[in-house]
Design an enzyme around this catalytic site. Structure first.
Site, PDB file in Angstrom:
ATOM      1  N   GLU A 127      56.001 -18.616  23.991  1.00  0.00           N
ATOM      2  CA  GLU A 127      54.852 -17.724  24.089  1.00  0.00           C
ATOM      3  C   GLU A 127      53.756 -18.227  23.151  1.00  0.00           C
ATOM      4  O   GLU A 127      54.027 -18.513  21.982  1.00  0.00           O
ATOM      5  CB  GLU A 127      55.232 -16.293  23.704  1.00  0.00           C
ATOM      6  CG  GLU A 127      54.113 -15.308  23.978  1.00  0.00           C
ATOM      7  CD  GLU A 127      54.489 -13.851  23.706  1.00  0.00           C
ATOM      8  OE1 GLU A 127      53.618 -12.984  23.864  1.00  0.00           O
ATOM      9  OE2 GLU A 127      55.650 -13.589  23.336  1.00  0.00           O
ATOM     10  N   GLY A 268      56.637 -14.160  13.585  1.00  0.00           N
ATOM     11  CA  GLY A 268      57.741 -13.423  12.987  1.00  0.00           C
ATOM     12  C   GLY A 268      59.024 -13.562  13.773  1.00  0.00           C
ATOM     13  O   GLY A 268      60.084 -13.833  13.213  1.00  0.00           O
ATOM     14  N   ALA A 269      58.929 -13.376  15.084  1.00  0.00           N
ATOM     15  CA  ALA A 269      60.108 -13.452  15.944  1.00  0.00           C
ATOM     16  C   ALA A 269      59.640 -13.502  17.389  1.00  0.00           C
ATOM     17  O   ALA A 269      58.473 -13.259  17.692  1.00  0.00           O
ATOM     18  CB  ALA A 269      61.024 -12.252  15.706  1.00  0.00           C
ATOM     19  N   MET A 270      60.577 -13.805  18.283  1.00  0.00           N
ATOM     20  CA  MET A 270      60.247 -13.941  19.703  1.00  0.00           C
ATOM     21  C   MET A 270      61.342 -13.314  20.542  1.00  0.00           C
ATOM     22  O   MET A 270      62.529 -13.573  20.352  1.00  0.00           O
ATOM     23  CB  MET A 270      60.077 -15.424  20.056  1.00  0.00           C
ATOM     24  CG  MET A 270      59.745 -15.671  21.515  1.00  0.00           C
ATOM     25  SD  MET A 270      58.193 -14.865  22.006  1.00  0.00           S
ATOM     26  CE  MET A 270      58.501 -14.593  23.753  1.00  0.00           C
ATOM     27  N   GLU A 305      61.743  -6.632  18.589  1.00  0.00           N
ATOM     28  CA  GLU A 305      62.088  -7.668  19.563  1.00  0.00           C
ATOM     29  C   GLU A 305      63.131  -7.177  20.559  1.00  0.00           C
ATOM     30  O   GLU A 305      63.076  -7.521  21.745  1.00  0.00           O
ATOM     31  CB  GLU A 305      62.582  -8.923  18.842  1.00  0.00           C
ATOM     32  CG  GLU A 305      61.603  -9.495  17.812  1.00  0.00           C
ATOM     33  CD  GLU A 305      60.221  -9.757  18.383  1.00  0.00           C
ATOM     34  OE1 GLU A 305      60.105 -10.059  19.581  1.00  0.00           O
ATOM     35  OE2 GLU A 305      59.244  -9.650  17.614  1.00  0.00           O
ATOM     36  N   HIS A 308      61.544  -5.030  23.239  1.00  0.00           N
ATOM     37  CA  HIS A 308      60.825  -5.821  24.244  1.00  0.00           C
ATOM     38  C   HIS A 308      61.678  -6.059  25.487  1.00  0.00           C
ATOM     39  O   HIS A 308      61.120  -6.398  26.544  1.00  0.00           O
ATOM     40  CB  HIS A 308      60.432  -7.188  23.666  1.00  0.00           C
ATOM     41  CG  HIS A 308      59.049  -7.230  23.096  1.00  0.00           C
ATOM     42  ND1 HIS A 308      57.943  -6.738  23.754  1.00  0.00           N
ATOM     43  CD2 HIS A 308      58.574  -7.732  21.921  1.00  0.00           C
ATOM     44  CE1 HIS A 308      56.868  -6.942  23.029  1.00  0.00           C
ATOM     45  NE2 HIS A 308      57.218  -7.538  21.895  1.00  0.00           N
ATOM     46  N   GLU A 327      52.734  -5.521  23.654  1.00  0.00           N
ATOM     47  CA  GLU A 327      52.793  -5.528  22.193  1.00  0.00           C
ATOM     48  C   GLU A 327      52.417  -4.183  21.579  1.00  0.00           C
ATOM     49  O   GLU A 327      53.108  -3.682  20.697  1.00  0.00           O
ATOM     50  CB  GLU A 327      51.921  -6.648  21.631  1.00  0.00           C
ATOM     51  CG  GLU A 327      52.410  -8.043  21.987  1.00  0.00           C
ATOM     52  CD  GLU A 327      53.819  -8.341  21.484  1.00  0.00           C
ATOM     53  OE1 GLU A 327      54.359  -7.574  20.675  1.00  0.00           O
ATOM     54  OE2 GLU A 327      54.389  -9.359  21.931  1.00  0.00           O
TER      55      GLU A 327
END
Length: 884
Positions: A127, A268-270, A305, A308, A327
């Site tokens: 991303e 930060g994270a995915m 996360e 999501h 988001e």
């Protein structure tokens, strides 16, 4: 590096893809320098696309080896394929298969997008547009495909092979030195959610039983030797899964959920489907290495996360203009989760502080943009506080406007109606319009109008008639490209507070603009520029408590007197407004002292006395008391002043008020500090975290009141601390100014933790934060320190980012040296990691509000960057908008 001056991408130009990809088969043969990728794409013309259109696939720095269409090899010399893309002018107008072989060098990928190396591991970040750095593909979020991945790697170098979805096959290859794993994801997804990891990693494992009784295998993968520090993250994951089932009826949909922590990560994270990749600072925690803030961030980001999986993965966004849909909504969900896990009031205050610190300056400067932008040059530059935090505030406002029941029904309808699709904000809002039977077209303007509304509230009490008038007026200042603004929909929660602290009945006069029914819930909607409410039946003048819970993301100014605000500090039933009242008094005092330093300062003793009452009752909620005793930050004071800002004057004013509070309340502060210092076995829970936060706030005021005595206390705490929260709080105070303990403490900390990079980031940070003269010289020296790496985003953020974004006096030095330092760093980083360079450049977002000498230096430095012939699109976009 791409340096082309591309044309903007516009929301108005969206059209559906001409070709769809139903299935993706990937073979990835991992190698440090020459990884081969074979992609087999099952494509078909999109009935809604342009018939006969060329097939255009995106690429970025790719090396094509072989291309075949329906099994027939194509001649690469024909020029249809280069490093940046692949185009077939006349593809079949029926289902067809395109097979492409590429090779990439993960070890040289310093941009950390696509496939790259982090330590001894291979990992991916796709991303927003990283998949095109792995293979040619229509790299856009509305192309949803099912993926099957076969990973091959050396058994010793990469014994762990992970992918999206479920593991369906694994084994050893014929030569015995390499092995393979096959992962299959049954859920269609966009390519930005693709992920793979290969490496020699340690791990911890657990399981979760879903509401329907399925057993989900959970794994967290970390560097060897750090497994024990992943246990809190595992606990947070399980609590997140349970909460999402109970709150939103969202059950996990795969057999496996894995998290991998890596040390090189731009963000930060995915949320990759079933395989989340995290910055290791948001996974690893122990009492000796992580603060309470770290624990809370780990909990929140693990939840974010995971959430999501439904708001971002099962339902993704049609295009990148809809980024706020996944988001903003997911930030709202993680905020609600954290509020339920901890103190809801404290969490709300913390979120608003974050919004004001990061998003309000963005909305008030040259980088202001809509929550849903209408155009962009570089999408990576729109992963912003406006999209995330302001986007979450819009969801919160929606819930306030339509009520919890209709909001819950709207979320359920959204999950049902849009599951498996790439949705838009229109799709989302239509669900809530249906469940609430309301026209949300005016509310939707929040997504297309940039800027923070200014809300002015004035009151008048008529003792003779027992009426109390409240007048509201809103306006939004012009932002780039939007000179004219319309009135926003503002849900305003309010109450009238009586002399004994009770909420008085909200009785309105006949013929009032606002009916009693509108006020039944304590909330009314301001939909026009101005509106007035007349309350009746009042024997004495009440105190208005307005914008309770921060019910709308606005800048508020009222005519409440200091006596009114002190009354609210002691009596308002809304915890947010008790805190806000204290902040308002402090901001008024600090603004006056900053702008009128030569004048006698306003009397702060009534305010200090009110803080003394808060301190005396700290046992009720230590975390809340800690927030009450914390003065507004220097950046917030600068924003409140808004023009001709002198950061040195602001710092001096804030330090003077801290000294006055610390000196006046020394005895009760000392008593509270002693009580809060009693030994207790460390637990990372909200109660203990609140006590440690208050202890740090009290120590800070003691240090402010008497630097010598406070410094001795800080050194004692530093030497006796059994947890990182207490240790770093003390070190931060000691490092903030020159004193007898400073160098000894810094040296002791480094010797103790020099082998732990994440902890040494804190060591870099406290030194970069120091407001003392000479800090920039120290920062430039630390760039050469063996523990610092210009190739690691965490190190860069800890040292360079902290100085530029958090050290107001150092970065905004009158001689411009802070701006010159940032210029040098941005230009150095732009060629290797343009995404990170552009984010650092965001430190210039408020340069226009500085006094003329500083603003002149800032403009000169920005112009120097803009003049460079070779700039990444990321940096070119930020510098152009900053100067525009």
């Amino acid at each position: 590096m791409r340096t082309d001056n591309a044309q903007p991408i516009r929301l108005a130009d969206y059209r559906v893809p001409d070709y769809l990809v139903d299935h993706v088969d990937l073979l990835v043969q991992l190698d440090e320098h020459e990884t081969h990728v074979v992609s087999r794409l099952q494509l078909r013309p999109n009935p809604q696309g342009i018939a006969g259109a060329p097939l255009v696939l995106d690429g970025d720095e790719l090396h094509a080896v072989h291309v075949a269409l329906d099994g027939v090899s194509l001649d690469l010399a024909a020029g249809f394929c280069d490093a940046q893309g692949l185009t077939i002018e006349q593809p079949p107008q029926r289902p067809f298969v395109l097979e492409v072989t590429t090779w990439i060098d993960p070890s040289s990928n310093t941009k950390l997008m696509g496939l790259y190396r982090s330590g001894a591991a291979f990992c991916t970040q796709c991303e927003a547009q990283g998949f095109r750095r792995i293979t040619y593909f229509p790299d856009r979020p509305d192309v949803l495909s099912r993926y099957r991945l076969r990973l091959e790697a050396d058994r010793k170098a990469a014994p762990i092979l992970l992918g999206n979805g479920n593991l369906v096959e694994s084994g050893v290859l014929a030569d015995g030195s390499r092995h393979y794993a096959v992962w299959e994801d049954p859920h269609p997804k966009p390519c930005y959610l693709f992920a793979l990891v290969g490496g020699d990693l340690g791990s911890i494992h657990d399981h979760f039983i879903t509401a329907s009784g399925r057993k989900v295998a959970l794994g967290i993968y970390v560097e060897h030797g750090k497994e024990a520090r992943a246990t809190y993250a595992m606990d947070a994951l399980k609590r997140s899964m349970k909460w999402d089932e109970e709150t939103f009826n969202c059950e996990y949909d795969l057999d496996t959920f894995n998290i991998v922590a890596v040390s090189d990560f731009n963000m930060g994270a995915m949320e990759n489907k079933g395989l989340n990749v995290f910055n290791d600072k948001l996974v690893l925690a122990s009492p000796q290495t992580a603060t309470d803030v770290d624990y809370a961030q780990i909990e929140a980001v693990i939840a974010h996360e995971y959430f999501h999986n439904w708001t971002g993965n099962r339902i993704t966004c049609r295009d990148w203009f809809q980024l706020c849909l996944k988001e903003g909504l997911t930030v709202f969900r993680d905020q609600e989760f954290s509020g339920d896990q901890r103190s809801r009031a404290v969490k709300r205050i913390s979120d608003v502080r974050n919004l004001r610190t990061n998003q309000f300056p963005e909305d008030g400067g040259p980088l202001a943009h809509n929550v849903r932008p209408e155009a962009y040059f570089e999408i990576n530059n729109f992963y912003t506080a406006t999209v995330y935090e302001k986007g979450a505030e819009l969801i919160r406002m929606l819930k306030t406007l339509i009520g919890p029941a209709d909001f819950a029904a709207g979320m359920a309808l959204y999950f049902q109606r849009c599951d498996g699709t790439a949705a838009t904000m229109e799709d989302f809002l239509a669900c809530f319009a249906q469940t609430s039977q309301r026209d949300l077209s005016h509310f939707k303007q929040w997504y297309s109008q940039a800027g923070t509304p200014f809300l002015r509230v004035d009151t008048h009490f008529d003792a003779e008639n027992g009426t109390f008038d409240v007048e509201f007026a809103q306006n939004t200042a012009p932002t780039p490209g939007q000179p004219n603004k319309g009135a926003q929909v503002l849900p305003i929660q309010l109450a009238l507070v009586g002399k004994n602290g009770e909420d008085l009945p909200l009785q309105v006069a006949a013929g009032n603009e606002v009916s009693a029914q509108e006020l039944a819930s304590g909330t009314f909607e301001l939909t026009r520029i101005e509106r007035k409410i007349r309350f009746t039946g009042l024997a004495a003048r009440p105190v208005l408590s307005v914008l309770r819970g921060f019910s709308a993301p606005v800048q508020l100014e009222t005519d409440l007197s200091e006596a009114d605000l002190i009354h609210l500090i002691g009596h308002d039933r809304d915890a947010f407004n008790r805190w806000q009242s204290a902040q308002t008094i402090a901001l008024r005092l600090l603004k006056h002292r900053s702008m009128h330093a030569a004048e006698k300062p306003k009397d702060a003793m009534p305010f200090i006395a009110a803080l003394g009452h808060v301190l005396a009752q700290y046992q009720k909620d230590p975390a809340f008391a800690a927030l009450m005793l914390t003065l507004p930050g220097e950046g917030e004071i600068a924003r409140e002043i808004g023009h001709d800002v002198d950061p040195d004057a602001i710092h001096a004013a804030r330090e003077a008020l801290r000294h006055q509070i610390g000196a006046a309340l020394w005895s009760p502060l000392e008593t509270a500090y002693a009580e809060l210092s009693r030994p207790v076995a460390f637990e990372p829970n909200a109660v203990q975290a609140g006590q440690r936060a208050l202890r740090a706030s009290v120590l800070g005021l003691l240090h402010g009141g008497n630097a010598a005595a406070g410094g001795d206390l800080a050194m004692q705490q530093f030497e006796s601390a059994d947890n990182m929260t207490d240790e770093i709080a003390a070190l931060g105070l000691l490092a903030s100014r020159t004193g007898p303990h400073r160098e000894r403490a810094l040296n002791a900390f480094y010797e103790r933790y020099h082998k732990d990079a994440l902890v040494i980031d804190k060591w870099f940070g406290v030194q970069a934060m120091s407001p003392e003269a000479g800090t920039l010289h120290k920062v430039t020296q630390l760039l050469l320190h063996p523990a610092f790496s210009i190739g690691n985003p965490n190190r860069i953020r800890a040292l360079i980012g902290t100085f530029c974004l958090a050290n107001q006096t150092g970065f905004h030095a009158r001689n411009g040296e802070g701006y010159e330092f940032l210029t040098k760093m941005v230009m150095q980083l732009d060629s290797s990691n343009p995404q990170l360079a552009a984010r650092l450049l965001g430190a210039m977002r408020s340069w226009r509000i500085m006094e003329s000498e500083r603003a002149g230096h800032a403009r000169r430095c920005l112009s120097e960057i803009a003049s460079k012939a070779v700039l990444s699109p990321d940096v070119r976009d930020i510098v152009t908008r900053s100067l525009g």
